[in-house]
Structures are given as C-alpha cells and as structure tokens.
Design a protein around this motif. Structure first.
Motif, short mmCIF file in Angstrom:
data_model
loop_
_atom_site.label_atom_id
_atom_site.label_comp_id
_atom_site.label_asym_id
_atom_site.label_seq_id
_atom_site.Cartn_x
_atom_site.Cartn_y
_atom_site.Cartn_z
N GLU A 171 29.96 41.35 32.18
CA GLU A 171 30.62 41.79 33.41
C GLU A 171 32.09 41.37 33.44
O GLU A 171 32.96 42.15 33.84
CB GLU A 171 29.88 41.23 34.62
CG GLU A 171 30.29 41.89 35.93
CD GLU A 171 29.37 41.49 37.08
OE1 GLU A 171 29.39 42.19 38.11
OE2 GLU A 171 28.64 40.48 36.96
N TRP B 138 37.27 35.06 38.50
CA TRP B 138 35.94 35.65 38.49
C TRP B 138 34.87 34.58 38.23
O TRP B 138 33.85 34.53 38.92
CB TRP B 138 35.85 36.76 37.46
CG TRP B 138 34.50 37.38 37.37
CD1 TRP B 138 33.54 37.16 36.42
CD2 TRP B 138 33.92 38.31 38.30
NE1 TRP B 138 32.42 37.89 36.68
CE2 TRP B 138 32.62 38.61 37.83
CE3 TRP B 138 34.38 38.92 39.47
CZ2 TRP B 138 31.79 39.49 38.50
CZ3 TRP B 138 33.54 39.79 40.13
CH2 TRP B 138 32.26 40.08 39.65
N ARG C 238 34.08 44.97 43.21
CA ARG C 238 33.01 44.10 42.73
C ARG C 238 32.58 43.12 43.82
O ARG C 238 33.33 42.81 44.73
CB ARG C 238 33.49 43.33 41.49
CG ARG C 238 33.69 44.24 40.28
CD ARG C 238 34.34 43.49 39.12
NE ARG C 238 34.17 44.22 37.87
CZ ARG C 238 34.92 45.22 37.46
NH1 ARG C 238 35.92 45.64 38.22
NH2 ARG C 238 34.68 45.83 36.32
N LEU D 95 35.57 43.67 33.47
CA LEU D 95 36.64 43.47 34.45
C LEU D 95 37.99 43.33 33.75
O LEU D 95 38.99 43.94 34.16
CB LEU D 95 36.34 42.24 35.29
CG LEU D 95 37.30 41.86 36.42
CD1 LEU D 95 36.53 41.09 37.51
CD2 LEU D 95 38.45 40.99 35.94
#
Length: 477
Positions: free
Chosen positions: A58, A383, A200, A62
């Motif tokens: 993921e 993140w 997200r 990104l």
C-alpha cells in the motif's frame, strides 16, 4: 492490561536462541541476540539498521502516485504571484500573499472533495500586532487541511511548508520574491501529500499545512502550535519542509540522493525535573524528536523513496530557524527537512541579471525530481506513522534493586489492531538502535543485559507489521 505469559517473568537468555515473533504483526521480523554484531550504518546512512521497516504494498502504491509534474506546476504557480511577502497585498487577485493563500486554499479544497468527508480545509487566521519584522498589525493566515483518522483520530501528525517569501531585504514587501526553493518547494511537498493521501483512510490524523509569516519570525507556525497546545492536541510528530528544492550546492556539486533531517537532542521544553532525570541516566541523544528522526530513517532511507536521510543532531542550521521550532517550544516532537547544501547565490536574492548570470530564487534553479523524492520520504514517514500504533506511553526501567539484568515496563496501547511490542537497545556511543527482540503482547519484559551499559527502548507493532517510533524509558524508582 495484558498479563505476562507464564515463564516470561524470568530473565531471557538471549545468547541461546532468538526470541520468536509473537502474533501476526511480529512474524517475519527476526529478533537479534544480545551477542549479534551491530548493523552497519550511522546517522548519515551507510547501512540498514535492524529496526528498518521495508515499505508494504500500500505504501509503495502511494509513493508511486506522487507526481513530479504536479509538484513542478505547484512551484511555478506559487512563484508566479511575484512576491508572497507576509506584508504584501492580501486582496490583489494576482499578486501577493493573498492571491497565493486563496490559490492554495482552492487546491486543497479540491483534494478534500475526493476524501469522502474525511479531509477538511480551513484558513487559520489571526492578527499579529506590531512586533519584530511586523511594523503594523497584519493578518497572518495558514492554510490547513486535516485528514481525520479512522481508528485513533486524537493522535496527530503534521507536515508543513511556508508559503511566504522574501527578497534580500526582509522588510521589502514590493520587490519580486518568487521563493521557488524557499519555500514553494516545501509547500509543494505538503500539498502533493494532501492530494495523494486524501483518497486513503489513515488510522491517525494527518495535518497538511501551508503556513505564513515564517520569514518574519515563524509567526504562522507559532500560532498553529499554540492552538494545538491550548486544545491539548496529542501531536506525536511534526515535520517542516523548508528549502527542499535543489540538490546543487553553491560550488556546483550535486548530491541528489541525500536529504538532511535536523533533530533536536535535549528538548527545548524540558522541565528541571526532567533535566535531573536525564542527567542521571543519559538520554541526551534520545529525545522524542531524535526518536522521530530515527524512525524516518527506518522507513524512508530505501529504494522506494530513492533517498538517504542524513540525520543531523542539531535543532537547525546556524543563524537560522524553521517552523518546527515553535512546535518544539510547545513540547511536541518536531524536525526539519532541508536540502543537502544550500546555494546562497540564489536564496534570498533579488531577481536580477549580472554579468550574464541570473540570480534570484527562481523555479529554473529547482530540481523537481529531487523535490519529488523529498515528498516520497515525507510520505513514507507520515503514512507509516499514521498507520502504526502510537509510541508506547509510560515506558520505564525498573531501578528498585541492584541487578545486572534490565526490567522494562510500559502501558498497553488502546489500538484495536495492536499485536505486541519490541525491545530495542544499542551501545551508549551508537547513533542507531543496534538490536531488536519481539516480546509479545505484554507490558513488562526483562532482558539479561545490564542497564548500566546500554540504552534501551520499546516500540509497538500492529498486525500489519507497522512499528511505532521508539519510546525511551525513564527510571522507575
């Protein structure tokens, strides 16, 4: 609070076997023994520490979405307003800080529209009364986009750049001051991350800010930090991106794969009691900001970002300061990203041509591929921070008795996906954590090593394998 599994109250003999990872979140992260050789690498790179976190699928997706063309367009647009001086026009639709403010707000609002209501955007304004470099009462406005977390929204991480600019004379509010490197580059990083992350869902809350008043005295960031502090906001980390537009130094040398990260040691907000504790146990190199910097290296010095993060053990450069400082003054962990070496011939210089050479902080002197990689470093850090559990609270070393082992205790986090904890340690002279063991979903662990000889820390792990920054334990007497 979880109970200690049977048998783990005894001292762990680390030299016999590595401790098995406990739970899905700890699997695959092999523990190191007490006698393992230290991993290569130091504060400025050179190896992969055992605490490193490789990017998952993921996060890689990104980072791929961070768009160099959009970053370049943002820098060029901000430079096109002529000047963004804090004292320049606030109501001219084409020139001055007001025009830049409104454009940034419109762009952030567009990004928020794709968030499903999770991101909100505001103009955070106040009137600064006359003060240093502010000759008359002046409205200062930050543009702030907040992406609310879905699991731990009370835990907050902040990324910023400052959108005001200046000419050689810091009080010159009329001359051209395009401010491409200083600091349209940092604003472009924050805005591009807002765009990419808006679609997200994060566990914790992330704030993307373009602040004003930096060149006049860090006023916008100071206002934002004060608002967070007055609301008792749990700000766990703040990054300012200031002068991140070029990899070329004033002597023409280039270092396109290095990004400096300035991180303070002894906290600015340290109380006398905290100072006494630190002097008794060490820890000058283990402030929350230093742990945040180590975390950035763990998650962002890799091929996915294309960068090496060079941690500088200093609050900021000599004679200068950035927007992380007001956050440090409020007791929040904070650090500053900046390019590897500055070109003073173009920074804070009036736009002009001399002897056939062009001067001024113009987009032509920016390296947009470099800014894109800087954005990826920030993206990897933010993140992972936002998806991982929070840094453990209440970490202590038990010092009630003389012993050559080390007993650590901490409070269990409340995250629903919490898998357990890891204990880390290093030699007192080492800049990076050198060893890590998984200890399971417990709140107490004893290591067969003397607390007198090494530094210890604790970090949390969730079921997805995301690790928190390290908590440095204080003595529990």
């Amino acid at each position: 609070m979880s109970q200690q599994p049977e048998g783990t109250h005894r001292r762990t003999v680390l030299s016999a076997v590595a401790v098995a990872a406990a739970g899905a979140g700890l699997a695959g992260h092999t523990a190191q023994t007490a006698h393992a050789a230290p991993a290569p690498g130091g504060g400025d790179g050179g190896g992969t520490p055992p605490t490193a976190q490789p990017p998952g699928r993921e996060l890689r997706a990104l980072l791929r979405e961070i768009d160099q063309d959009r970053i370049e367009a943002t820098v060029r647009k901000l430079a096109s307003f002529g000047t963004r001086h804090t004292l320049s026009s606030q109501d001219d639709p084409e020139r001055g800080i007001g025009a830049a403010r409104d454009w940034i707000h419109a762009q952030m609002t567009r990004y928020a529209a794709a968030s499903g209501g999770r991101m909100t955007v505001e103009k955070q304004s106040y009137v600064q009364e006359p003060a240093s470099r502010i000759p008359v009462a002046t409205r200062i406005t930050n543009v702030v986009a907040t992406l609310r977390g879905s699991v731990a929204p009370e835990r907050v991480y902040v990324v910023s750049g400052h959108y005001d600019s200046r000419a050689s004379d810091v009080m010159d509010a009329t001359s051209d001051a395009p401010g491409a490197d200083d600091d349209a580059s940092g604003v472009a990083v924050a805005m591009e991350l807002a765009r990419v992350m808006a679609t997200r869902r994060t566990a914790a809350t992330v704030v993307f800010a373009a602040v004003a008043g930096e060149e006049q005295g860090l006023y916008g960031a100071g206002h934002m930090a004060e608002l967070f502090a007055s609301a008792d906001t749990d700000v766990r980390g703040m990054f300012t991106n200031d002068i991140v537009g070029s990899s070329t130094a004033d002597d023409g040398t280039r270092d396109p794969r290095t990004l400096r990260l300035f991180a303070e040691g002894v906290p600015t907000s340290e109380t006398p009691e905290e100072a006494d504790i630190r002097r008794s146990v060490g820890g000058e190199n283990d402030s929350p900001s230093r742990q945040l910097a180590r975390f950035v290296r763990d998650v962002a010095s890799n091929t996915a970002t294309g960068m090496n993060v060079r941690v500088i053990y200093r609050r900021d450069r000599y004679l200068r300061g950035g927007d992380h400082i007001p956050f440090l003054e409020q007791g929040f962990p904070a650090a500053r990203f900046t390019e590897p070496a500055e070109d003073y011939a173009h920074q804070h210089q009036d736009v002009r041509v001399e002897d056939g050479k062009q001067y001024g902080d113009l987009p032509e002197f920016c390296d947009f591929g470099y800014i894109t990689r800087v954005a990826r470093v920030n993206g990897a850090a933010l993140w992972t921070l936002a998806q991982a559990p929070g840094t453990p609270r209440g970490a202590k070393i038990v010092t009630t008795a003389l012993t050559n082992s080390t007993e650590l205790v901490w409070d269990r986090g409340t995250e629903p996906d919490l898998a357990g904890y890891e204990v880390v340690w290093r030699e007192t002279t080492a800049p990076e954590w050198e060893h890590v063991i998984a200890v399971g979903d417990v709140t107490r662990h004893t290591v067969d090593l003397s607390k007198d000889n090494v530094f210890f820390g604790v970090r949390a792990v969730n079921h997805a394998g995301n690790r928190s920054p390290v908590a440095f334990p204080a003595p529990q007497r």
